[in-house]
Write a protein that holds these residues in place. Structure first.
Motif, PDB file in Angstrom:
ATOM      1  N   GLU A 143       5.140  29.037 -16.696  1.00  0.00           N
ATOM      2  CA  GLU A 143       5.933  29.927 -15.789  1.00  0.00           C
ATOM      3  C   GLU A 143       4.907  31.037 -14.950  1.00  0.00           C
ATOM      4  O   GLU A 143       5.090  31.408 -13.813  1.00  0.00           O
ATOM      5  N   SER A 144       3.913  31.232 -15.945  1.00  0.00           N
ATOM      6  CA  SER A 144       3.097  32.201 -15.441  1.00  0.00           C
ATOM      7  C   SER A 144       1.993  31.876 -14.342  1.00  0.00           C
ATOM      8  O   SER A 144       1.344  32.558 -13.621  1.00  0.00           O
ATOM      9  N   MET A 145       2.041  30.438 -14.396  1.00  0.00           N
ATOM     10  CA  MET A 145       1.276  29.673 -13.498  1.00  0.00           C
ATOM     11  C   MET A 145       2.029  29.318 -12.166  1.00  0.00           C
ATOM     12  O   MET A 145       1.153  28.901 -11.121  1.00  0.00           O
ATOM     13  N   ARG A 146       3.146  29.467 -12.150  1.00  0.00           N
ATOM     14  CA  ARG A 146       4.054  29.045 -10.928  1.00  0.00           C
ATOM     15  C   ARG A 146       3.783  30.137  -9.985  1.00  0.00           C
ATOM     16  O   ARG A 146       3.616  31.261 -10.280  1.00  0.00           O
ATOM     17  N   GLY A 147       4.223  29.726  -8.495  1.00  0.00           N
ATOM     18  CA  GLY A 147       4.119  30.782  -7.454  1.00  0.00           C
ATOM     19  C   GLY A 147       2.619  31.056  -7.168  1.00  0.00           C
ATOM     20  O   GLY A 147       2.373  32.105  -6.305  1.00  0.00           O
ATOM     21  N   LYS A 148       1.804  30.451  -7.472  1.00  0.00           N
ATOM     22  CA  LYS A 148       0.326  30.722  -7.163  1.00  0.00           C
ATOM     23  C   LYS A 148      -0.345  29.570  -6.430  1.00  0.00           C
ATOM     24  O   LYS A 148      -1.735  29.493  -6.272  1.00  0.00           O
ATOM     25  N   GLY A 149       0.531  28.666  -5.809  1.00  0.00           N
ATOM     26  CA  GLY A 149       0.021  27.478  -4.884  1.00  0.00           C
ATOM     27  C   GLY A 149      -0.530  26.285  -5.609  1.00  0.00           C
ATOM     28  O   GLY A 149      -1.138  25.598  -5.081  1.00  0.00           O
ATOM     29  N   LEU A 150      -0.423  26.398  -6.993  1.00  0.00           N
ATOM     30  CA  LEU A 150      -1.153  25.198  -7.851  1.00  0.00           C
ATOM     31  C   LEU A 150      -0.156  23.943  -7.579  1.00  0.00           C
ATOM     32  O   LEU A 150      -0.788  23.107  -7.778  1.00  0.00           O
ATOM     33  N   GLY A 151       0.932  23.920  -7.560  1.00  0.00           N
ATOM     34  CA  GLY A 151       1.735  22.803  -7.435  1.00  0.00           C
ATOM     35  C   GLY A 151       1.346  22.199  -5.897  1.00  0.00           C
ATOM     36  O   GLY A 151       0.989  20.712  -5.858  1.00  0.00           O
ATOM     37  N   SER A 152       1.192  22.862  -4.971  1.00  0.00           N
ATOM     38  CA  SER A 152       0.710  22.432  -3.442  1.00  0.00           C
ATOM     39  C   SER A 152      -0.597  21.938  -3.677  1.00  0.00           C
ATOM     40  O   SER A 152      -1.133  21.055  -3.298  1.00  0.00           O
ATOM     41  N   GLU A 153      -1.753  22.605  -4.416  1.00  0.00           N
ATOM     42  CA  GLU A 153      -2.861  22.057  -4.636  1.00  0.00           C
ATOM     43  C   GLU A 153      -3.057  20.666  -5.293  1.00  0.00           C
ATOM     44  O   GLU A 153      -3.746  19.772  -5.087  1.00  0.00           O
TER      45      GLU A 153
ATOM     46  N   ASP B 298       0.861  -1.232  -0.107  1.00  0.00           N
ATOM     47  CA  ASP B 298      -0.011   0.015   0.053  1.00  0.00           C
ATOM     48  C   ASP B 298       0.915   1.301   0.006  1.00  0.00           C
ATOM     49  O   ASP B 298       0.690   2.071   0.652  1.00  0.00           O
ATOM     50  N   SER B 299       1.803   1.376  -1.026  1.00  0.00           N
ATOM     51  CA  SER B 299       2.637   2.449  -1.131  1.00  0.00           C
ATOM     52  C   SER B 299       2.846   2.803  -2.264  1.00  0.00           C
ATOM     53  O   SER B 299       2.720   1.972  -3.476  1.00  0.00           O
ATOM     54  N   MET B 300       3.184   4.011  -2.808  1.00  0.00           N
ATOM     55  CA  MET B 300       3.679   4.582  -3.928  1.00  0.00           C
ATOM     56  C   MET B 300       4.667   5.839  -3.875  1.00  0.00           C
ATOM     57  O   MET B 300       4.736   6.433  -2.970  1.00  0.00           O
ATOM     58  N   ASP B 301       5.262   6.050  -4.944  1.00  0.00           N
ATOM     59  CA  ASP B 301       6.128   7.329  -4.973  1.00  0.00           C
ATOM     60  C   ASP B 301       5.637   8.409  -5.742  1.00  0.00           C
ATOM     61  O   ASP B 301       4.995   8.204  -7.105  1.00  0.00           O
ATOM     62  N   LEU B 302       5.984   9.489  -5.402  1.00  0.00           N
ATOM     63  CA  LEU B 302       5.606  10.614  -6.133  1.00  0.00           C
ATOM     64  C   LEU B 302       6.771  11.197  -6.814  1.00  0.00           C
ATOM     65  O   LEU B 302       7.859  11.637  -6.227  1.00  0.00           O
ATOM     66  N   THR B 303       6.918  10.648  -7.928  1.00  0.00           N
ATOM     67  CA  THR B 303       8.409  10.846  -8.890  1.00  0.00           C
ATOM     68  C   THR B 303       8.684  12.295  -9.477  1.00  0.00           C
ATOM     69  O   THR B 303       9.455  12.671  -9.272  1.00  0.00           O
ATOM     70  N   ILE B 304       7.533  12.635 -10.227  1.00  0.00           N
ATOM     71  CA  ILE B 304       7.643  13.949 -10.916  1.00  0.00           C
ATOM     72  C   ILE B 304       6.225  14.667 -10.684  1.00  0.00           C
ATOM     73  O   ILE B 304       5.102  14.279 -10.750  1.00  0.00           O
ATOM     74  N   ILE B 305       6.638  15.801 -10.479  1.00  0.00           N
ATOM     75  CA  ILE B 305       5.367  16.914 -10.367  1.00  0.00           C
ATOM     76  C   ILE B 305       6.065  18.335 -10.771  1.00  0.00           C
ATOM     77  O   ILE B 305       6.859  18.775 -10.293  1.00  0.00           O
ATOM     78  N   TYR B 306       5.276  18.996 -11.671  1.00  0.00           N
ATOM     79  CA  TYR B 306       5.633  20.247 -11.893  1.00  0.00           C
ATOM     80  C   TYR B 306       4.540  20.987 -12.681  1.00  0.00           C
ATOM     81  O   TYR B 306       3.576  20.354 -13.241  1.00  0.00           O
ATOM     82  N   ILE B 307       4.845  22.465 -12.654  1.00  0.00           N
ATOM     83  CA  ILE B 307       3.665  23.240 -13.242  1.00  0.00           C
ATOM     84  C   ILE B 307       4.634  23.707 -14.122  1.00  0.00           C
ATOM     85  O   ILE B 307       5.638  24.470 -13.993  1.00  0.00           O
ATOM     86  N   ALA B 308       4.329  23.469 -15.445  1.00  0.00           N
ATOM     87  CA  ALA B 308       5.414  24.117 -16.676  1.00  0.00           C
ATOM     88  C   ALA B 308       5.362  25.455 -17.043  1.00  0.00           C
ATOM     89  O   ALA B 308       6.224  26.029 -17.277  1.00  0.00           O
TER      90      ALA B 308
END
Length: 185
Positions: free
Chosen positions: A96-106, A84-94
């Motif tokens: 740049e105008s969408m970065r820094g808005k909390g979308l990665g966290s969301e 019952d496990s998994m790895d979160l390997t890649i996550i990105y908001i590509a």
């Protein structure tokens, strides 16, 4: 698959490969990835086909909920139904105008909810380059705790790098989100 306040996150489709290749050819997207150089469309398509035939891996596409435009990607690996496990390997908001808005966290919060409430996972782990202070801050803020340094566990452009291993357990996530844990019952 998942809808949040600002995002829709769905299983990646073959049509998404063009976006992934375009994004993953940019240094500001892949600077903290364990890869050798930028990815071209053929490489992304080959990997997409591998992922679609591998039950231990999954690619998700992050969409802006309002515009329905793809803005990023999530890669999940090592889906282990026995443990019952998994790895979160890649996550990105590509975008740049969408970065820094909390979308990665969301997006990560949505993937954790999916992992713990729908997939029945007990543990989600991730790792990152030691110089990725933004990642470290984000993951800590979301409840991941450090488990140790994985010595020379990542390879980028022919060089090995140490990686910080972090994880969050279901009970830790539930303590941070009791309202979501109650929905499960």
């Amino acid at each position: 698959m998942i809808t949040t306040e600002h995002l829709k996150i769905r299983k990646a489709s073959f049509a998404d490969c063009d976006d992934f290749a375009r994004w993953e050819s940019r240094e500001n997207v892949i600077e903290h990835f364990c890869i050798d150089g930028k990815r071209d469309l053929d490489t992304v398509i080959d990997q997409f086909h591998q992922v679609t035939h591998d039950k231990t891996r999954m690619w998700l596409t992050i969409l802006d909920k309002n515009t329905r435009q793809a803005i990023g990607r999530v890669g999940i690996t090592d889906i282990d139904e026995l443990n019952d496990s998994m790895d979160l390997t890649i996550i990105y908001i590509a975008d740049e105008s969408m970065r820094g808005k909390g979308l990665g966290s969301e997006a990560i919060q949505a993937v954790l909810e999916l992992a713990f409430t729908r997939f029945g996972m007990h543990r989600v782990s991730l790792n990152y380059f030691l110089d990725d202070s933004l990642g470290e801050h984000l993951y800590s803020k979301l409840g991941f705790r450090k488990e140790g340094i994985m010595v020379k566990a990542g390879k980028q452009n022919g060089e090995y790098h140490d990686l910080q291993l972090m994880a969050i357990l279901k009970e830790e996530w539930e303590a941070l989100h009791p309202e979501k844990a109650q929905q499960e019952d």
